[in-house]
Design a protein around this motif. Structure first.
Motif, PDB file in Angstrom:
ATOM      1  N   LYS A   1      45.308  42.018  42.719  1.00  0.00           N
ATOM      2  CA  LYS A   1      44.089  42.449  43.511  1.00  0.00           C
ATOM      3  C   LYS A   1      43.653  43.928  43.625  1.00  0.00           C
ATOM      4  O   LYS A   1      44.659  44.712  43.825  1.00  0.00           O
ATOM      5  CB  LYS A   1      44.654  42.049  44.867  1.00  0.00           C
ATOM      6  CG  LYS A   1      43.319  41.944  46.127  1.00  0.00           C
ATOM      7  CD  LYS A   1      43.925  41.614  47.360  1.00  0.00           C
ATOM      8  CE  LYS A   1      43.001  41.990  48.513  1.00  0.00           C
ATOM      9  NZ  LYS A   1      43.406  41.677  49.749  1.00  0.00           N
TER      10      LYS A   1
ATOM     11  N   SER B   1      30.802  36.479  44.758  1.00  0.00           N
ATOM     12  CA  SER B   1      32.106  36.171  44.899  1.00  0.00           C
ATOM     13  C   SER B   1      32.785  37.206  44.205  1.00  0.00           C
ATOM     14  O   SER B   1      32.304  37.899  43.445  1.00  0.00           O
ATOM     15  CB  SER B   1      32.558  34.791  44.353  1.00  0.00           C
ATOM     16  OG  SER B   1      32.139  34.574  43.083  1.00  0.00           O
ATOM     17  N   SER B   2      34.287  37.009  44.097  1.00  0.00           N
ATOM     18  CA  SER B   2      35.034  38.218  43.354  1.00  0.00           C
ATOM     19  C   SER B   2      34.891  38.035  41.665  1.00  0.00           C
ATOM     20  O   SER B   2      34.469  36.945  41.341  1.00  0.00           O
ATOM     21  CB  SER B   2      36.497  38.010  43.719  1.00  0.00           C
ATOM     22  OG  SER B   2      37.020  36.511  43.621  1.00  0.00           O
TER      23      SER B   2
ATOM     24  N   ARG C   1      41.183  41.937  40.077  1.00  0.00           N
ATOM     25  CA  ARG C   1      40.414  41.139  40.664  1.00  0.00           C
ATOM     26  C   ARG C   1      39.770  41.802  41.725  1.00  0.00           C
ATOM     27  O   ARG C   1      40.117  42.322  42.865  1.00  0.00           O
ATOM     28  CB  ARG C   1      40.803  39.821  41.494  1.00  0.00           C
ATOM     29  CG  ARG C   1      40.003  38.839  41.903  1.00  0.00           C
ATOM     30  CD  ARG C   1      40.393  37.432  42.568  1.00  0.00           C
ATOM     31  NE  ARG C   1      40.810  36.863  41.297  1.00  0.00           N
ATOM     32  CZ  ARG C   1      39.940  35.931  40.613  1.00  0.00           C
ATOM     33  NH1 ARG C   1      38.668  36.098  40.725  1.00  0.00           N
ATOM     34  NH2 ARG C   1      40.458  35.251  39.683  1.00  0.00           N
ATOM     35  N   PHE C   2      38.540  42.214  41.582  1.00  0.00           N
ATOM     36  CA  PHE C   2      37.533  42.879  42.539  1.00  0.00           C
ATOM     37  C   PHE C   2      36.773  41.971  43.409  1.00  0.00           C
ATOM     38  O   PHE C   2      36.352  41.078  43.140  1.00  0.00           O
ATOM     39  CB  PHE C   2      36.579  43.971  41.755  1.00  0.00           C
ATOM     40  CG  PHE C   2      37.117  45.041  41.244  1.00  0.00           C
ATOM     41  CD1 PHE C   2      37.441  46.280  41.811  1.00  0.00           C
ATOM     42  CD2 PHE C   2      37.500  45.083  39.851  1.00  0.00           C
ATOM     43  CE1 PHE C   2      37.852  47.262  41.409  1.00  0.00           C
ATOM     44  CE2 PHE C   2      38.231  45.969  39.189  1.00  0.00           C
ATOM     45  CZ  PHE C   2      38.326  47.198  39.965  1.00  0.00           C
ATOM     46  N   LYS C   3      36.838  42.521  44.783  1.00  0.00           N
ATOM     47  CA  LYS C   3      36.209  41.448  45.832  1.00  0.00           C
ATOM     48  C   LYS C   3      34.689  41.619  45.348  1.00  0.00           C
ATOM     49  O   LYS C   3      34.033  42.668  44.745  1.00  0.00           O
ATOM     50  CB  LYS C   3      36.496  42.026  47.315  1.00  0.00           C
ATOM     51  CG  LYS C   3      35.447  43.171  47.662  1.00  0.00           C
ATOM     52  CD  LYS C   3      35.666  43.360  49.124  1.00  0.00           C
ATOM     53  CE  LYS C   3      34.543  44.236  49.779  1.00  0.00           C
ATOM     54  NZ  LYS C   3      34.425  44.278  51.162  1.00  0.00           N
ATOM     55  N   GLY C   4      33.946  40.534  45.860  1.00  0.00           N
ATOM     56  CA  GLY C   4      32.415  40.593  45.625  1.00  0.00           C
ATOM     57  C   GLY C   4      31.811  41.524  46.578  1.00  0.00           C
ATOM     58  O   GLY C   4      32.280  42.078  47.427  1.00  0.00           O
ATOM     59  N   SER C   5      30.391  41.516  46.237  1.00  0.00           N
ATOM     60  CA  SER C   5      29.406  42.426  47.115  1.00  0.00           C
ATOM     61  C   SER C   5      28.696  41.710  48.039  1.00  0.00           C
ATOM     62  O   SER C   5      28.591  40.495  47.809  1.00  0.00           O
ATOM     63  CB  SER C   5      28.708  43.323  46.262  1.00  0.00           C
ATOM     64  OG  SER C   5      27.895  42.433  45.540  1.00  0.00           O
TER      65      SER C   5
ATOM     66  N   ASP D   1      28.892  47.171  53.776  1.00  0.00           N
ATOM     67  CA  ASP D   1      29.790  46.770  52.981  1.00  0.00           C
ATOM     68  C   ASP D   1      30.444  47.791  52.089  1.00  0.00           C
ATOM     69  O   ASP D   1      29.524  48.564  51.248  1.00  0.00           O
ATOM     70  CB  ASP D   1      29.301  45.552  52.222  1.00  0.00           C
ATOM     71  CG  ASP D   1      30.480  44.888  51.306  1.00  0.00           C
ATOM     72  OD1 ASP D   1      31.428  44.530  52.260  1.00  0.00           O
ATOM     73  OD2 ASP D   1      30.193  44.149  50.475  1.00  0.00           O
TER      74      ASP D   1
ATOM     75  N   TYR E   1      32.346  48.266  48.623  1.00  0.00           N
ATOM     76  CA  TYR E   1      32.970  47.455  47.532  1.00  0.00           C
ATOM     77  C   TYR E   1      32.899  48.518  46.160  1.00  0.00           C
ATOM     78  O   TYR E   1      32.136  49.492  46.342  1.00  0.00           O
ATOM     79  CB  TYR E   1      32.126  46.200  47.315  1.00  0.00           C
ATOM     80  CG  TYR E   1      30.562  46.207  47.001  1.00  0.00           C
ATOM     81  CD1 TYR E   1      29.989  46.668  45.792  1.00  0.00           C
ATOM     82  CD2 TYR E   1      29.790  46.549  47.949  1.00  0.00           C
ATOM     83  CE1 TYR E   1      28.764  46.662  45.400  1.00  0.00           C
ATOM     84  CE2 TYR E   1      28.348  46.747  47.849  1.00  0.00           C
ATOM     85  CZ  TYR E   1      27.902  46.841  46.545  1.00  0.00           C
ATOM     86  OH  TYR E   1      26.611  46.901  46.291  1.00  0.00           O
TER      87      TYR E   1
END
Length: 821
Positions: free
Chosen positions: A356, A743-744, A763-767, A799, A801
């Protein structure tokens, strides 16, 4: 004042045989039941590529007339007195009937016909020919100039964010690297056109438009068209998963102008000016636009970026059958660059699962910037360092594109178009010793220059043997050059590489309209050969390539077929599209090199094979509520059969030793397969409200993944949602909300230690980015001019990201003023 209605109607076309008499269009321009005097009326033959519009004006009774028209299908546009609205109709002119067709632009006519012909836009990208969307048998989206104004978009990538299946990324702020990943494919798989002609950088790593995507600002644009799916049979290399067409406006009669400015967060300053004029008979006209965009601060306060775009379009029609168009696009951009993101902290013992992504804390980033080595930082739970400031690292990009387009209509069945385009691009990267991380070996400023030229000559005939068929056949010659130079303080360390390539292309396309135009069939084929020039290196011959035979790239054969059927009773359209595509290896991928301490280090492979793909999609469009809305769903499947990849560990990635003896470089490998579902809804419950939304599911997997346990393609989220909602209030105020959420997704970072090297997947989080724009227009001088004020809040949710480890813009705002006449 309420605008004249804006609509489109499609009537069956009957094309006369050669030699028959010309046609006539006569009608009346109305508004709310009253006739409109001095409305500008334009008729454009949309069956003839590059045809010049014919202009007239309504008389005191609102009547207008065109005579002597060549038989065909015409788009008639009526514009009221300045600022009083626009009306559009598409109808047939039959040479058999010299009396023509009477056209009455009234609301009653619109309500009567819109239920039968609900789709009214005209696009060119689906078949490289003017078509109504009702005729299109492929997946196409159009972003109009009005939509761009209502959203206050600044650049081309801003406008493409809401297209279904398009994953748009900006690695950092304005001016930084931008990319379009269409349908789960890579950055290089989407082609970009300027007025239907390829725009790509011959010196780019993958030979595409990626290096200049962020530099194309909205200076003078009529609309942007996006084709989702294969387009290589029409547009050649890189048109594998999608194609974008940037369409500039045709000059209109009368003198018009526009001045605007915008100011906002991150040090934004934006200035734009446009002028246009045209004769009343349509024989001559011009558009001229210039814009200047600056971000003096950027994300980290030292991310200076500025861009100047210049556009010009001249149209000359010495006769009704002949047109000459001259167009220019110039871009001059500068941007400060940051370091690339990198790994921090211990490498996991197992790479079976992605980690993560957790960014390094700001306090530790400050220590890193002050000179603390990476291995002495306290990462805590963090595992990557985002891009950070590099004070003497920058890039200057320049592009010059010139087009000359000639078109002539011989008769109702045959027309010719020929064009020449010259495109010069250059990117100068300068980096000094300041900053953290890797810096130049030479101990001083280094300049790396990438420059390219592409010269394209094209001629094709459009033949309409009957009212249901149109055939295009043509030839294209392309010559491209690539140059790479590295300049340091020590002249003995300087080097250059030069190489060129020629291509010859033959192509044909057949478009059929059958069953009272309910059945549309299109098929095309393209054959292209290549001839590679001999590379030249200085100061000496590159030993990696010396004494080796350089083979010409294999010929490319691409085909494309699409079918659609429209059920008029239920207003349902079914469509299927299939085709194969290719991407020829770029000159950099074949001869990319660097020079260190008197010796060459090469990454290119001269004998790379082209990338080859196959794609298929099937969709349904369902209109509802009397054509006020439309729901679409498309299943797509794209297979990259042969790919080109780059690795920092060829000894690990290749199944056997590299024949060129490289330790990094480009190589042929297995590609990826991507499949998924695109859904969208368009709804206009009233003239003042418009709603667009989309959901895309993408399952994209690598056939040769970096991590055998994780096949998901890097940078591709499984889920993406977009929306654009506009509410107009009292005809002067418009409120727009647009949203992009994903999504991620996975993205790899390379690492090496004393014991091992490889890639670690994060794994990058989504925007979740939403923008709100308000636009107010105030008419002036008896509606002959207007004053505009608009304001935008970007990323209204605040947000935070990262895109592939690069920071993105937080919540910010801007305001703009404009005056047009």
């Amino acid at each position: 004042m309420k605008a004249i209605i804006f609509f489109g109607i499609m009537l069956p076309t009957s094309v006369a045989a050669m030699g028959q008499s010309a046609g006539r269009i006569a009608g009346v321009v109305r508004q709310n039941g009253r006739t409109v005097q001095n409305a500008t009326v334009q008729a454009l033959n949309i069956n003839v590529r590059g045809a010049a519009p014919v202009l007239t004006a309504s008389d005191s009774n609102g009547a207008f007339e065109f005579t002597g028209l060549t038989p065909g299908q015409y788009r008639v546009i009526a514009e009221g007195e300045k600022g009083k609205g626009t009306a559009v109709a598409v109808l047939a002119v039959e040479g058999i009937d010299p009396t023509g067709v009477d056209l009455d632009l009234t609301m009653a006519a619109y309500e009567l016909l819109s239920s039968q012909f609900p789709i009214n836009e005209v696009v060119t990208i689906a078949a490289d020919l003017p078509q109504s969307v009702n005729q299109v048998s492929k997946s196409v989206n159009t972003i109009s100039g009005q939509e761009m104004r209502e959203r206050a978009d600044l650049s081309l990538v801003d406008s493409l964010r809401t297209v279904p299946g398009f994953r748009v990324q900006q690695l950092g702020g304005f001016g930084r690297t931008s990319s379009i990943k269409a349908r789960g494919m890579r950055n290089s798989d989407t082609a970009v056109l300027m007025d239907g002609i390829r725009f790509r950088d011959a010196s780019a790593i993958t030979g595409d438009t990626g290096s200049f995507l962020s530099d194309i600002t909205l200076t003078s644009v009529n609309r942007v068209e996006a084709l989702r799916g294969p387009g290589s049979s029409l547009y050649g290399t890189n048109a594998i998963a999608g194609t974008v067409n940037f369409v500039t406006p045709l000059p209109q009669s009368g003198f018009h102008g526009q001045l605007s400015g915008a100011w906002g967060g991150l040090g934004l300053q934006r200035y734009r000016a446009n002028l246009s004029d045209g004769t009343s008979n349509g024989k001559f006209g011009f558009n001229l636009g210039v814009s200047r965009t600056l971000y003096n601060k950027g994300i980290d306060g030292d991310d200076d970026a500025h861009n100047t775009n210049f556009q010009n379009r001249l149209e000359f029609s010495p006769g009704r059958r002949t047109n000459l168009s001259v167009r220019f696009f110039v871009s001059d951009a500068f941007v400060k660059l940051n370091t690339n993101p990198q790994i921090v902290g211990p490498i996991p013992a197992s790479d079976a699962d992605p980690v993560k992504a957790i960014p390094l804390a700001p306090s530790e980033i400050d220590r890193y910037l002050s000179g603390t080595p990476v291995d002495q930082l306290d990462p805590g739970p963090a595992n990557f360092i985002p891009d950070v400031n590099d004070p003497d690292n920058s890039q200057r990009s320049r592009a010059f594109q010139g087009q000359v387009v000639f078109s002539h209509t011989f008769n109702s069945q045959l027309s010719l178009q020929a064009y020449y385009q010259g495109l010069r691009t250059s990117r100068n990267n300068t980096n000094g010793v300041l900053g953290v991380g890797f810096q130049p070996f030479s101990g001083g400023d280094e300049k790396n220059i990438f420059a390219g030229q592409i010269h394209t000559a094209n001629a094709h005939f459009d033949w309409t043997p009957g009212e249901t068929q149109q055939i295009t056949a043509g030839f294209e010659y392309e010559f491209e050059k690539f140059r790479n130079e590295n300049i340091t303080l020590d002249p003995t360390q300087n080097f250059s590489a030069r190489v060129d390539q020629r291509g010859n292309t033959f192509y044909v396309q057949d478009v059929l309209s059958l069953a009272d135009r309910k059945l549309q069939i299109a098929g095309g084929f393209r054959f292209q050969t290549f001839r590679l020039g001999t590379p030249r290196f200085t100061p000496t011959e590159n030993p990696t390539y010396s004494g080796r035979e350089f083979k010409d790239p294999p010929s490319a054969y691409t085909g494309d077929a699409s079918v659609s059927y429209f059920f008029s009773r239920t207003m349902t359209k079914l469509r299927v599209h299939a085709g194969n595509g290719y991407r020829v290896p770029s000159l950099y991928e074949r001869f990319g090199s660097s020079y260190f301490f008197g010796s060459f280090s090469s990454s290119g492979d001269p004998n790379l094979k082209p990338e080859r793909t196959a794609a298929f999609d099937a969709g349904i469009d369902q209109s509802f509520l009397g054509a006020k809305g439309k729901i679409s769903a498309v299943y797509f499947y794209t297979d990259v059969i042969t790919a080109i990849d780059f690795a920092l560990c060829l000894s690990v990635c290749l199944p056997k030793d590299d024949p060129l003896g490289r330790f990094v470089g480009y190589y042929n490998t297995k590609g990826r397969v991507s499949r998924g579902l695109e859904t969208s809804i368009e709804f206009r419950p009233s003239n003042s409200t418009s709603v667009f939304g989309s959901y895309t599911f993408t399952n994209s997997d690598e056939r040769n993944p970096l991590n055998p346990a994780l096949a998901a393609s890097p940078g591709i989220p499984s889920h993406q949602v977009t929306a654009a909602i506009t509410q107009r209030i009292a005809s002067r105020l418009a409120l727009t909300f647009d949203l992009t959420a994903t999504s991620s997704y996975l993205f790899p970072f390379f690492f090496f230690t004393d014991d091992t090297q490889g890639y670690l997947l994060y794994r990058f989080k989504g925007s979740k980015r939403g923008d709100i724009t308000a636009r107010y227009e105030h008419p002036m001088f008896r509606d002959t001019a207007k004053f505009v004020i608009h304001g935008t809040i970007e990323n209204v949710f605040g947000d935070k990201y990262f895109e592939n480890g690069f920071r993105t813009v937080g919540r910010t705002a801007r305001i703009g003023l404009g005056f047009s006449f």
